[in-house]
Write a protein that holds these residues in place. Structure first.
Motif, PDB file in Angstrom:
ATOM      1  N   GLY A   1      -3.233  -7.095 -22.068  1.00  0.00           N
ATOM      2  CA  GLY A   1      -2.051  -6.581 -21.118  1.00  0.00           C
ATOM      3  C   GLY A   1      -0.725  -7.130 -21.483  1.00  0.00           C
ATOM      4  O   GLY A   1       0.330  -6.444 -21.581  1.00  0.00           O
ATOM      5  N   VAL A   2      -0.968  -8.448 -21.952  1.00  0.00           N
ATOM      6  CA  VAL A   2       0.370  -9.161 -22.620  1.00  0.00           C
ATOM      7  C   VAL A   2       0.616  -8.483 -23.742  1.00  0.00           C
ATOM      8  O   VAL A   2       2.144  -8.052 -23.976  1.00  0.00           O
ATOM      9  CB  VAL A   2       0.209 -10.556 -22.888  1.00  0.00           C
TER      10      VAL A   2
ATOM     11  N   THR B   1     -12.069 -11.883 -19.653  1.00  0.00           N
ATOM     12  CA  THR B   1     -10.945 -12.011 -18.633  1.00  0.00           C
ATOM     13  C   THR B   1      -9.634 -12.292 -19.587  1.00  0.00           C
ATOM     14  O   THR B   1      -8.729 -11.770 -19.612  1.00  0.00           O
ATOM     15  CB  THR B   1     -10.911 -13.038 -17.641  1.00  0.00           C
ATOM     16  N   ALA B   2     -10.087 -13.277 -20.703  1.00  0.00           N
ATOM     17  CA  ALA B   2      -9.126 -13.630 -21.815  1.00  0.00           C
ATOM     18  C   ALA B   2      -8.612 -12.540 -22.699  1.00  0.00           C
ATOM     19  O   ALA B   2      -7.336 -12.247 -22.972  1.00  0.00           O
ATOM     20  CB  ALA B   2      -9.263 -14.691 -22.701  1.00  0.00           C
ATOM     21  N   ALA B   3      -9.559 -11.435 -22.883  1.00  0.00           N
ATOM     22  CA  ALA B   3      -9.065 -10.551 -23.633  1.00  0.00           C
ATOM     23  C   ALA B   3      -8.382  -9.611 -23.063  1.00  0.00           C
ATOM     24  O   ALA B   3      -7.472  -9.051 -23.327  1.00  0.00           O
ATOM     25  CB  ALA B   3     -10.359  -9.652 -24.328  1.00  0.00           C
TER      26      ALA B   3
ATOM     27  N   LEU C   1      -7.792  -1.924 -22.990  1.00  0.00           N
ATOM     28  CA  LEU C   1      -7.730  -2.079 -21.679  1.00  0.00           C
ATOM     29  C   LEU C   1      -8.734  -1.240 -20.866  1.00  0.00           C
ATOM     30  O   LEU C   1      -9.502  -1.507 -20.045  1.00  0.00           O
ATOM     31  CB  LEU C   1      -6.442  -1.973 -21.250  1.00  0.00           C
ATOM     32  N   VAL C   2      -8.627   0.019 -21.503  1.00  0.00           N
ATOM     33  CA  VAL C   2      -9.445   1.157 -20.916  1.00  0.00           C
ATOM     34  C   VAL C   2     -11.107   0.781 -20.997  1.00  0.00           C
ATOM     35  O   VAL C   2     -11.956   0.584 -19.922  1.00  0.00           O
ATOM     36  CB  VAL C   2      -9.339   2.460 -21.391  1.00  0.00           C
ATOM     37  N   VAL C   3     -11.470   0.217 -22.299  1.00  0.00           N
ATOM     38  CA  VAL C   3     -12.572  -0.257 -22.450  1.00  0.00           C
ATOM     39  C   VAL C   3     -13.271  -1.539 -21.827  1.00  0.00           C
ATOM     40  O   VAL C   3     -14.109  -1.599 -20.960  1.00  0.00           O
ATOM     41  CB  VAL C   3     -12.987  -0.386 -23.905  1.00  0.00           C
ATOM     42  N   LEU C   4     -12.178  -2.358 -21.471  1.00  0.00           N
ATOM     43  CA  LEU C   4     -12.509  -3.625 -20.711  1.00  0.00           C
ATOM     44  C   LEU C   4     -12.424  -3.526 -19.262  1.00  0.00           C
ATOM     45  O   LEU C   4     -13.510  -3.969 -18.672  1.00  0.00           O
ATOM     46  CB  LEU C   4     -11.370  -4.501 -21.302  1.00  0.00           C
ATOM     47  N   LEU C   5     -11.679  -2.563 -18.946  1.00  0.00           N
ATOM     48  CA  LEU C   5     -11.971  -2.302 -17.583  1.00  0.00           C
ATOM     49  C   LEU C   5     -12.998  -1.423 -16.904  1.00  0.00           C
ATOM     50  O   LEU C   5     -13.624  -1.776 -15.803  1.00  0.00           O
ATOM     51  CB  LEU C   5     -10.606  -1.623 -16.916  1.00  0.00           C
TER      52      LEU C   5
ATOM     53  N   VAL D   1      -0.472 -14.109 -33.637  1.00  0.00           N
ATOM     54  CA  VAL D   1      -1.364 -15.121 -32.815  1.00  0.00           C
ATOM     55  C   VAL D   1      -1.917 -14.418 -31.724  1.00  0.00           C
ATOM     56  O   VAL D   1      -3.311 -14.554 -31.460  1.00  0.00           O
ATOM     57  CB  VAL D   1      -0.485 -16.372 -32.263  1.00  0.00           C
ATOM     58  N   LEU D   2      -1.290 -13.594 -31.004  1.00  0.00           N
ATOM     59  CA  LEU D   2      -1.948 -12.861 -29.890  1.00  0.00           C
ATOM     60  C   LEU D   2      -3.095 -11.863 -30.213  1.00  0.00           C
ATOM     61  O   LEU D   2      -4.138 -12.012 -29.664  1.00  0.00           O
ATOM     62  CB  LEU D   2      -0.854 -12.177 -29.066  1.00  0.00           C
TER      63      LEU D   2
END
Length: 129
Positions: A69-70, A62-64, A114-118, A47-48
Motif C-alpha cells: 500500500g505504501v 499484514t506487513a506485506a 494487493l489484489v493477491v494479498l486481499l 528498502v521497501l
C-alpha cells in the motif's frame, strides 16, 4: 495465496529491491548533492521492496499488505509530482514516470500484490472455524 503466486511475488520484489538498491547506492555515493530527493527516494524504495519480499517470504501478510500500500502511494505520488513539478526531480528515481524506466513494473507490481494479498485474506476470513 497459492505457493507459486507467492514465490513469483517474492522473486519480483527481491529482484526489484536489488535493482533499486544498486541504482540508489551508486547515485547516493557518487552524486547525492546533485539530486538528493530523487536519490533518497530510490534508496527508500529499495528498502521497501526488500521489506515486502521478506514479509512475503516469512508469511507476514499484514506487513506485506501495508508495504505494498505504501509502495503504491509512493509510485503514484512520485510519478504524479514528476509530471506536475519536474524541477523537484532533476534525475530519475525508481518511481519516476510511474516506474517507466523499469517497464512500469513499480506501478503494476503493488496492484497485483494487493489484489493477491486481499483475495488471500478474504479466503482466510471466509473459512469457518
Amino acid at each position: 495465496m497459492s505457493p507459486i503466486g507467492r514465490l513469483l511475488l517474492i522473486v519480483a520484489y527481491a529482484v526489484l529491491g536489488l535493482s533499486a538498491a544498486g541504482r540508489s547506492v551508486v547515485q547516493i555515493s557518487t552524486k547525492l548533492a546533485e539530486a538528493p530527493v530523487p536519490y533518497l527516494v530510490s534508496g527508500a524504495s529499495a528498502v521497501l521492496y526488500v521489506v515486502i519480499a521478506a514479509a512475503l517470504w516469512r508469511g507476514w501478510r499484514t506487513a506485506a499488505l501495508w508495504g505494498t500500500g505504501v509502495e503504491l502511494v509512493g509510485v503514484l505520488a512520485v510519478g504524479t509530482l514528476g509530471y506536475l513539478v519536474p524541477q523537484w526531480w532533476p534525475d530519475e528515481t525508481v518511481w519516476t514516470g510511474y516506474g517507466s524506466a523499469y517497464g512500469w513494473v513499480p506501478l503494476a507490481l503493488p496492484i497485483v500484490a494487493l489484489v493477491v494479498l486481499l483475495r488471500a485474506r478474504r479466503r482466510t476470513e471466509a473459512v469457518p472455524e
